[in-house]
Design a protein around this motif. Structure first.
Motif, short mmCIF file in Angstrom:
data_model
loop_
_atom_site.label_atom_id
_atom_site.label_comp_id
_atom_site.label_asym_id
_atom_site.label_seq_id
_atom_site.Cartn_x
_atom_site.Cartn_y
_atom_site.Cartn_z
N ALA A 112 0.83 -1.21 0.00
CA ALA A 112 0.00 0.00 0.00
C ALA A 112 0.86 1.26 0.00
O ALA A 112 0.55 2.24 -0.69
CB ALA A 112 -0.93 -0.02 1.21
N ALA A 113 1.95 1.25 0.77
CA ALA A 113 2.83 2.41 0.82
C ALA A 113 3.48 2.67 -0.53
O ALA A 113 3.55 3.81 -1.01
CB ALA A 113 3.89 2.21 1.89
N LEU A 114 3.96 1.62 -1.18
CA LEU A 114 4.60 1.78 -2.49
C LEU A 114 3.59 2.24 -3.53
O LEU A 114 3.89 3.10 -4.37
CB LEU A 114 5.24 0.45 -2.91
N LEU A 115 2.38 1.69 -3.48
CA LEU A 115 1.34 2.08 -4.44
C LEU A 115 0.92 3.52 -4.23
O LEU A 115 0.72 4.28 -5.19
CB LEU A 115 0.14 1.14 -4.29
N LEU A 116 0.82 3.94 -2.96
CA LEU A 116 0.44 5.32 -2.65
C LEU A 116 1.49 6.30 -3.14
O LEU A 116 1.15 7.36 -3.71
CB LEU A 116 0.23 5.46 -1.14
N ALA A 117 2.76 5.98 -2.94
CA ALA A 117 3.82 6.87 -3.41
C ALA A 117 3.87 6.95 -4.93
O ALA A 117 4.22 8.00 -5.49
CB ALA A 117 5.16 6.39 -2.86
N TRP A 118 3.51 5.87 -5.59
CA TRP A 118 3.56 5.84 -7.07
C TRP A 118 2.37 6.57 -7.69
O TRP A 118 2.54 7.38 -8.60
CB TRP A 118 3.61 4.38 -7.51
N TRP A 174 1.13 12.51 -1.76
CA TRP A 174 1.07 11.75 -0.51
C TRP A 174 2.37 10.99 -0.25
O TRP A 174 2.38 10.01 0.50
CB TRP A 174 -0.10 10.76 -0.54
N ARG A 175 3.45 11.45 -0.86
CA ARG A 175 4.68 10.66 -0.76
C ARG A 175 5.23 10.62 0.66
O ARG A 175 5.83 9.63 1.06
CB ARG A 175 5.75 11.20 -1.72
N TRP A 176 5.03 11.73 1.45
CA TRP A 176 5.59 11.71 2.80
C TRP A 176 4.79 10.79 3.72
O TRP A 176 5.40 10.01 4.46
CB TRP A 176 5.66 13.13 3.37
N PRO A 177 3.46 10.81 3.72
CA PRO A 177 2.75 9.77 4.50
C PRO A 177 3.08 8.36 4.01
O PRO A 177 3.17 7.44 4.82
CB PRO A 177 1.27 10.12 4.28
N ALA A 178 3.25 8.22 2.68
CA ALA A 178 3.61 6.90 2.16
C ALA A 178 4.99 6.47 2.65
O ALA A 178 5.20 5.30 2.99
CB ALA A 178 3.58 6.92 0.63
N CYS A 179 5.93 7.43 2.72
CA CYS A 179 7.27 7.11 3.21
C CYS A 179 7.22 6.73 4.69
O CYS A 179 7.91 5.80 5.13
CB CYS A 179 8.19 8.31 2.99
N LEU A 180 6.40 7.45 5.47
CA LEU A 180 6.24 7.12 6.89
C LEU A 180 5.65 5.73 7.05
O LEU A 180 6.14 4.93 7.87
CB LEU A 180 5.35 8.16 7.56
N LEU A 181 4.61 5.43 6.28
CA LEU A 181 3.99 4.11 6.36
C LEU A 181 4.96 3.02 5.94
O LEU A 181 5.01 1.94 6.54
CB LEU A 181 2.74 4.10 5.48
N PHE A 182 5.74 3.31 4.90
CA PHE A 182 6.73 2.32 4.44
C PHE A 182 7.77 2.06 5.53
O PHE A 182 8.15 0.90 5.77
CB PHE A 182 7.42 2.82 3.17
#
Length: 764
Positions: A36-42, A47-55
């Protein structure tokens, strides 16, 4: 803020949040979170910073769950398992056993495969054979999961085991099938061992040889606990084994070699630009030197930074120091997010970050170099003070001066000289001897000076356990102090240090006292404190390996609890598990009065304890109930039995007395509230008789015993007696250190044990 720096910060926060969890989610959920984190960042760049935090959170939890799953299954603890594995790192031969790290390749139980792979710490007792790095063995091992002692101010060894990838610990069982197997002819640890043996053969003084082995190949096997004490007192532990700074020096040496090659053969510039060649040479030499260190975290961090700079140079791209540090941080977190559990991770990155933020270049030349060196040591000492106190509970006030002398001497003279000598060991052994002799003389003089400085006031500076809010305030306070000139009110940064330097202390009131039954494994140590006084009853064991629970547990706990003076030391009797650490405690507090049940068995002068002795501190009465005067040497029954009486409750410390003495102790108790009882003899079957429990009717009983100890303490029949009498019983093996409060105006109460107080997913 550049993207690399922001990514590093967000990723670090995500990894850190996981380390506070008491339990980890299932790995299936973590896999979905990663996707989910990789898909959100892509698909959603905003939303790359929340995605990075989640990752970061999912990635750290995935690694943590994998490390916990790799540990020895609980059902296999205490069973004999046949393993095939390879010795990694450098084995250490001690007076009682040889200790080594084994990477398990295959494990079986009764001929059936066992899911056990990873690093195992092993002890081989009773005439262990000579062990070499890289050698493969078939061994019969008795193993248990990594489990440590949990006490105030003592390092969490279970966290360390997780960070280092240790899945079990155990010892070699006698078996005819314990045999060496075919081994590789070459490995890095084998080269390190060969170099260490070469140094030992050419340097006559064993201590000087041990120092050169540590400086050259990170081999600290020859250093004694006293050596590490000198290093801690001077704040130079990071220089003893190969440090990140040494790797940087090696990289500069590699760049100089490339520069020399281009000066001798200018035509090389037609094939490869000199800047790229220097970067590649620096990285190569730094990599070789890091391998000699066994790729420890400080060296890996520096190597990654050098790799980032070298890659930028080779690709003709600029890279600032902050960006290089951020990229190195990202690389370490992606490679091993559990590295954040190590003190070295924080000391390395925070130290470099402060140097970048606080030091300003002042031209060139020797004056600028001296200024940066001296100012750098001051910055590092103040900036790392909060972290040093957080991780180790102590700091050195002479560290800035010690490092000012040690850093240039070790990094620019001793280490290059030692490395040149090790290089000559392979190229021309006769020439290695005078070079190593020179390095040994420098190391000897250097250590002589450090030993003298270790005795200066402030060399050992202790504070109570640092609270998280004090740490979070002191770090920006240190940064504020070293902001550039012209920034107003820089001195206000000192105010942010106040919660760290003057923490609140919870001192018992008049007539009240506190007690901590420390977790010392199969032994005993109880710390008592009134408003103005402190007493230590027993100290735990000291083992032939040199591991001393008085030094490793009792003293750090005393300092962590804010106790600066010990008034009395009592060794209940002469058994090692009660009195082994007495020497270390007495050396730290020489003014303390010393009593023992068997003074003749003690390694230092102590007075005889006897029934009838009594004294009073701050409205709290202390009475010795046993042994009787002239009772003679009765081993366990010679134990000093101490009754502590506050206004609100009583505590009875019984040592190792048996049922023979218990009636006398019960008869010596006068009218008063039923005492909280320290279970005699760790819950052994010869103690805690039914009559004794019935006579005391304790509201609470505490037992100090080791986890899965070989004596089976506390014995099931003893547990049954307390259960039948409806006496709640708590064990340090399950609880860790157990704090007790005896208020002046309320009944005694037990606080939560140290193992349960801060639950973490890596705790057993």
């Amino acid at each position: 803020m550049p993207a690399a720096i922001a990514t590093a910060w967000v990723l670090l926060i995500g990894v850190l949040l996981v380390q506070w969890l008491p339990q980890l989610p299932p790995r299936g959920c973590l896999g979905l979170l990663l996707c989910a984190a990789l898909l959100l960042a892509w698909r959603r760049p905003r939303w790359r910073w929340p995605a990075c935090l989640l990752f970061g959170m999912a990635w750290a939890a995935w690694h943590g769950a994998a490390a916990m799953k790799a540990r020895l299954p609980r059902a296999l603890e205490g069973q004999d398992i046949a393993v095939i594995g390879r010795i990694i790192d450098l084995p250490q031969a001690g007076s009682d056993a040889s200790r080594f790290m084994l990477r398990v390749e295959q494990a079986t139980l009764d001929g059936h495969p066992v899911a056990l792979h990873g690093r195992v710490t092993v002890s081989w007792y009773d005439d262990a054979p000579a062990l070499r790095p890289c050698s493969r063995w078939q061994l019969l091992l008795r193993l248990k999961r990594p489990r440590g002692l949990l006490n105030p101010g003592v390092a969490d060894s279970e966290r360390s085991a997780l960070e280092r990838g240790i899945v079990a610990a155990g010892y070699v069982r006698d078996d005819p099938d314990n045999t060496p197997l075919a081994s590789p002819r070459w490995c890095v640890d084998g080269v390190r061992d060969a170099i260490a043996r070469g140094i030992a053969a050419r340097v006559h003084d064993p201590h000087d040889a041990a120092l050169l082995q540590a400086f050259s190949v990170g081999d600290t096997r020859g250093l004694t606990p006293q050596d590490w004490e000198v290093a801690r007192a001077n704040g130079v532990s990071h220089l003893i084994a190969i440090s990140g700074f040494h790797v940087g020096v090696a990289a500069v040496f590699g760049a100089w070699l490339a520069l020399l090659a281009y000066a001798l053969w200018p035509r090389l510039g037609l094939r490869l630009p000199r800047a790229q060649a220097q970067a590649a040479a620096a990285l190569a030499v730094a990599g070789i030197y890091s391998a000699l260190a066994g790729f420890g975290l400080p060296t890996v961090r520096t190597l990654l930074m050098i790799a980032v700079v070298a890659l930028a140079r080779c690709s003709r791209r600029g890279s600032s120091g902050a960006q290089s540090l951020a990229l190195a941080l990202i690389a370490i977190l992606l490679f091993d997010p559990l590295a954040v559990l190590a003190a070295g991770f924080w000391l390395s990155f925070v130290g470099v970050l402060f140097l970048m933020l606080c030091l300003q270049a002042r031209g060139r030349g020797w004056r600028a170099f001296v200024h940066e060196l001296s100012a750098g040591q001051l910055v590092m000492t103040v900036a790392l003070l909060p972290l040093t106190l957080w991780f180790f509970g102590q700091a050195s006030l002479v560290g800035a001066l010690s490092n000012l002398i040690a850093v240039p001497l070790v990094s620019f003279l001793i280490v290059p000289c030692a490395l040149f000598g090790t290089l000559l060991l392979g190229l021309c052994p006769p020439l290695a001897t005078p070079v190593l002799w020179l390095a040994a003389q420098l190391a000897h003089a250097h250590w002589w000076l450090l030993a003298r400085m270790a005795t200066w006031p402030g060399a050992h500076w202790y504070l109570p356990t640092v609270q998280p809010h004090a740490l979070l305030l002191a770090l920006p306070g240190a940064l504020w102090l070293f902001l550039p000139r012209g920034v107003p009110l820089r001195w206000l940064g000192l105010l942010l240090f106040l919660p760290l330097l003057w923490p609140p202390r919870q001192v018992p009131a008049e007539g009240a006292f506190q007690a901590w039954v420390l977790d010392v494994g199969q032994g005993l140590s109880v710390l008592l404190r009134t408003r103005d006084h402190a007493l230590l009853y027993d100290t735990g064991a000291r083992y032939p390996s040199g591991f001393d629970l008085g030094e490793a547990v009792a003293l750090p706990s005393i300092h962590a609890l804010g106790i600066s003076r010990l008034d009395m030391l009592i060794a209940s009797h002469g058994d090692n598990d009660h009195a082994g650490g007495a020497e270390a405690v007495a050396a730290a507090f020489p003014q303390a009065l010393r009593y023992a049940g068997e003074p003749a068995r003690m390694p230092l002068p102590m007075r005889q304890c006897a029934a009838g002795q009594s004294w009073q501190w701050n409205g709290v009465r202390f009475r010795m109930l046993s042994p009787a005067y002239g009772a003679g040497d009765r081993d366990n029954d010679s134990s000093c039995v101490l009754l502590v009486e506050g206004r609100g409750g009583r505590l009875l410390l019984t040592g190792d007395i048996t049922s023979k003495v218990e009636p006398q102790v019960a008869a010596a108790l006068d009218a008063g509230p039923a005492p909280v009882l320290l279970v005699p003899h760790h819950g052994g079957k010869t103690s805690s008789s039914t009559a004794f429990i019935k006579a005391l009717q304790p509201p609470l009983a505490l037992v100090s015993a080791g986890w899965r100890n070989r004596f089976g303490h506390p014995r099931p029949e003893v547990l049954a007696r307390y259960a039948e009498a409806h006496v709640p019983l708590f064990n340090t093996a399950e609880q860790g250190a157990i704090p007790l409060d005896f208020p002046a105006d309320a009944a005694p109460r037990r606080q939560q044990g140290w193992r349960r107080r801060q639950t973490r997913y890596w705790r057993e």
